[in-house]
Design a protein around this motif. Structure first.
Motif, PDB file in Angstrom:
ATOM      1  N   THR A  69       0.828  -1.198   0.000  1.00  0.00           N
ATOM      2  CA  THR A  69       0.000   0.000   0.000  1.00  0.00           C
ATOM      3  C   THR A  69       0.867   1.253   0.000  1.00  0.00           C
ATOM      4  O   THR A  69       2.077   1.203   0.218  1.00  0.00           O
ATOM      5  N   TYR A  90      -3.198   3.459   1.676  1.00  0.00           N
ATOM      6  CA  TYR A  90      -4.198   3.234   0.639  1.00  0.00           C
ATOM      7  C   TYR A  90      -3.577   2.495  -0.540  1.00  0.00           C
ATOM      8  O   TYR A  90      -2.360   2.446  -0.712  1.00  0.00           O
ATOM      9  N   GLU A  91      -4.438   1.898  -1.327  1.00  0.00           N
ATOM     10  CA  GLU A  91      -4.019   1.232  -2.550  1.00  0.00           C
ATOM     11  C   GLU A  91      -5.126   1.360  -3.580  1.00  0.00           C
ATOM     12  O   GLU A  91      -6.315   1.443  -3.239  1.00  0.00           O
ATOM     13  N   GLN A  92      -4.754   1.375  -4.841  1.00  0.00           N
ATOM     14  CA  GLN A  92      -5.729   1.444  -5.919  1.00  0.00           C
ATOM     15  C   GLN A  92      -6.163   0.035  -6.276  1.00  0.00           C
ATOM     16  O   GLN A  92      -5.340  -0.816  -6.619  1.00  0.00           O
ATOM     17  N   ASP A  97     -11.569   3.049  -8.027  1.00  0.00           N
ATOM     18  CA  ASP A  97     -11.706   2.826  -6.582  1.00  0.00           C
ATOM     19  C   ASP A  97     -10.361   2.671  -5.887  1.00  0.00           C
ATOM     20  O   ASP A  97      -9.451   2.032  -6.417  1.00  0.00           O
ATOM     21  N   ASP A  98     -10.275   3.248  -4.689  1.00  0.00           N
ATOM     22  CA  ASP A  98      -9.132   3.063  -3.799  1.00  0.00           C
ATOM     23  C   ASP A  98      -9.609   2.383  -2.528  1.00  0.00           C
ATOM     24  O   ASP A  98     -10.732   2.603  -2.076  1.00  0.00           O
ATOM     25  N   HIS A 100      -8.723   2.132   1.441  1.00  0.00           N
ATOM     26  CA  HIS A 100      -7.978   2.829   2.485  1.00  0.00           C
ATOM     27  C   HIS A 100      -7.980   1.984   3.754  1.00  0.00           C
ATOM     28  O   HIS A 100      -8.992   1.384   4.117  1.00  0.00           O
TER      29      HIS A 100
END
Length: 212
Positions: A69, A90-92, A97-98, A100
């Protein structure tokens, strides 16, 4: 009328995705405001990246899958008898959409035994599954005994009331991780987690005693 229905069907996924994105943005904004409020408390500070680009990763030994992340805001400071660090990452997960994550780690006094309480979503990161009727998968040197003691206690209900984090006790740290969407009140959350530490530590010690 038919073309209106067809148009609505085509738009529905986009509208649902937009609604989810708006809700996520609101939760992230609220979390950022609450973390700034924590930073303003006496003894608290924000942890920034150093000149070498290194960032705080105290969660890595507990939940190494979070290393994929991206870094968000991190603050640290005293809470009762503990030093606590709170970070958002966070990551995509798609083009729109992400995901968190909120991570809360407590420094504990002395070295303790290892204990993990995995949720379905965190167990999946380890390629593990368990009964959908159960909220947690307890893991330790004596996983069967840990599960029996855990589910005989009030800890499952207490953890679910505290937004249901995945939990890891390792050496002198306790770490909790949440999908940010599950977190409503940061101050209340931190107080509840601090209040759970004694019972969680007692469970971990019982497991250590039974494994020796």
């Amino acid at each position: 009328m038919g073309w209106i229905i067809a148009f609505a069907v085509i738009l529905a996924p986009s509208l649902i995705g937009l609604t989810f994105a708006v809700r996520t943005a609101r939760r992230v904004g609220k979390a950022e405001r609450e973390m700034r409020a924590l930073d303003a408390r006496p003894g608290w500070q924000r942890i920034e990246r150093g000149k070498d680009g290194e960032e705080w990763a105290g969660y890595a030994g507990h939940f190494p899958w979070l290393l994929r992340t991206w870094h968000g805001t991190t603050v640290t400071g005293p809470l009762g008898d503990h030093q606590v660090t709170v970070t958002r990452r966070y990551e995509q997960i798609s083009r729109r959409d992400d995901q968190h994550w909120l991570i809360v780690c407590f420094d504990l006094r002395g070295s303790g035994p290892n204990l993990r309480l995995e949720r379905h979503w965190s167990a999946a990161e380890l390629n593990l599954t368990f009964s959908k009727d159960l909220p947690y998968l307890p893991m330790s040197d004596d996983s069967a005994g840990t599960a029996e003691r855990f589910y005989a206690s009030d800890l499952p209900k207490q953890l679910v009331r505290s937004a249901g984090p995945a939990v890891s006790f390792r050496e002198n740290e306790a770490c909790f991780v949440y999908p940010l969407s599950e977190v409503v009140d940061m101050d209340k959350l931190l107080e509840e987690l601090a209040g759970l530490l004694p019972d969680l530590a007692a469970l971990a010690r019982e497991d250590e005693a039974d494994s020796t």
